[in-house]
Design a protein around this motif. Structure first.
Motif, PDB file in Angstrom:
ATOM      1  N   TYR A 271       5.611   3.969  -4.247  1.00 56.36           N
ATOM      2  CA  TYR A 271       4.573   4.923  -3.869  1.00 56.36           C
ATOM      3  C   TYR A 271       3.572   4.367  -2.849  1.00 56.36           C
ATOM      4  N   GLY A 272       3.264   3.098  -2.921  1.00 61.64           N
ATOM      5  CA  GLY A 272       2.407   2.490  -1.914  1.00 61.64           C
ATOM      6  C   GLY A 272       1.103   3.229  -1.696  1.00 61.64           C
ATOM      7  N   ASN A 273       0.779   3.501  -0.415  1.00 61.35           N
ATOM      8  CA  ASN A 273      -0.496   4.152  -0.068  1.00 61.35           C
ATOM      9  C   ASN A 273      -0.351   5.632   0.263  1.00 61.35           C
ATOM     10  N   GLY A 274       0.821   6.202  -0.014  1.00 60.43           N
ATOM     11  CA  GLY A 274       1.002   7.636   0.228  1.00 60.43           C
ATOM     12  C   GLY A 274       1.382   7.994   1.651  1.00 60.43           C
ATOM     13  N   LYS A 275       1.779   6.979   2.451  1.00 61.02           N
ATOM     14  CA  LYS A 275       2.147   7.228   3.847  1.00 61.02           C
ATOM     15  C   LYS A 275       3.415   6.472   4.220  1.00 61.02           C
ATOM     16  N   ILE A 276       4.219   7.079   5.081  1.00 61.81           N
ATOM     17  CA  ILE A 276       5.430   6.435   5.598  1.00 61.81           C
ATOM     18  C   ILE A 276       5.483   6.655   7.106  1.00 61.81           C
ATOM     19  N   GLU A 277       5.490   5.561   7.868  1.00 62.89           N
ATOM     20  CA  GLU A 277       5.600   5.674   9.326  1.00 62.89           C
ATOM     21  C   GLU A 277       7.059   5.576   9.750  1.00 62.89           C
ATOM     22  N   ILE A 278       7.465   6.445  10.667  1.00 68.15           N
ATOM     23  CA  ILE A 278       8.794   6.399  11.260  1.00 68.15           C
ATOM     24  C   ILE A 278       8.633   6.236  12.762  1.00 68.15           C
TER      25      ILE A 278
END
Length: 319
Positions: A271-278
């Motif tokens: 889950y991390g910080n709620g963000k995923i960069e592509i």
């Protein structure tokens, strides 16, 4: 009899200790296609997914080969065909300001790199010039005594025998030589990739289910914002294995493509910080005039996985 004894003593003194052969594992092969080999000391090792790479390893890609190297600091390097890349040394700095100092050499060929912000400082050497990197998305090519550089994000420092400059994002330099001006060769990157999901907010599926998300990628002219008709293969970079992207994404003749990615159920650590960069790049040195594109996916973090901070009103103690 004295000479043999002296020779034997010298031989004992120069027997390599285990520390002499200590292996510094610094990276691994994330993916590859075509013929990739690793030169390690006097051995040639066939490249394969998951292979651990060490200091002094030389990574060589064949005529139609590509490979992605993932480093301990999270940086990612994508080597293109006919490339000879040397991992000279990677040093870990421990303590409060933990990070990595990387020294790489591009003997010949081309690559794209995404270097993690605040966790590394990298120097790229070539037979022509050197480049200092912190957190960037940048492409390099070294052929026939000349170096090309294309910088999509961040700032880098370029230096040859006559000049040292700071190159800002959105700029490229063609034909850097060992001597002469670098500054006068700087120009704008004319095009860039635009990657856009149909919806930036994603829903995480329950265990046993699978979600879907559709993306559009296209090349645009940075000044006119119009679509550019140019075909080519796209490489997609992200650090989340629960978002499964297609193995092959190719722009059509109109410089456009749509594709679908799968969303797998998350575990607690995902889950991390709620963000995923592509990040999307056009693959190969002939596309260095096309800057990389980025998009961000967001998602809700279940309350049971959210981190909470408690501050005692009286003492001010943080728990």
């Amino acid at each position: 009899m004295k000479k043999p004894i002296i020779s034997f003593i010298l031989f004992i003194l120069f027997i390599p200790t285990p520390a002499t052969f200590a292996i510094n594992a610094v990276a691994s092969i994330k993916k590859l296609s075509g013929e990739v080999k690793i030169q390690r000391l006097k051995r040639n090792i066939p490249g394969r997914k998951g292979l651990v790479l060490n200091d002094k390893d030389i990574v060589i890609t064949g005529h139609k080969a590509k490979t992605t190297l993932l480093f301990r600091d999270g940086s990612e390097i994508r080597l293109f065909p006919n490339t000879r890349f040397i991992i000279q040394r990677t040093q870990e700095i421990k303590g409060a300001q933990r990070g990595f100092l990387n020294n790489f050499m591009l003997k010949a060929g081309s690559f794209w790199g995404k270097f993690t912000k605040n966790r590394q400082k990298t120097q790229i050497s070539t037979p022509t010039a050197t480049c200092g990197i912190k957190g960037t998305s940048v492409s390099f090519a070294q052929r026939n005594g000349k170096m090309d550089v294309s910088l999509s994000t961040g700032t880098i420092e370029l230096e040859n025998e006559d000049e040292k400059i700071q190159l800002p994002a959105g700029k490229m330099v063609k034909g850097i030589t060992m001597t002469g001006s670098i500054q006068e060769k700087i120009e704008d990157i004319p095009y860039r990739l635009m990657i856009k999901p149909d919806n930036n907010k994603i829903n995480i599926p329950l265990e046993g289910n699978e979600g879907k998300i559709d993306f559009t990628v296209q090349i645009i002219n940075i000044k006119t914002k119009q679509n550019v008709e140019r075909s080519g293969q796209i490489y997609l970079s992200l650090k989340m294995d629960k978002i499964v992207l297609p193995e092959r994404v190719v722009l059509n003749e109109r410089g456009f493509v749509r594709f679908t990615a799968s969303i797998k159920p998350f575990k607690k650590e995902d889950y991390g910080n709620g963000k995923i960069e592509i990040v999307a790049i056009a693959e190969g040195e002939k596309f260095m005039d096309i800057g990389s594109g980025q998009t961000m996916l967001i998602y809700d973090i279940p309350k049971k996985f959210q981190k909470t901070i408690r501050i005692d009103a009286t003492s001010g103690k943080i728990d």
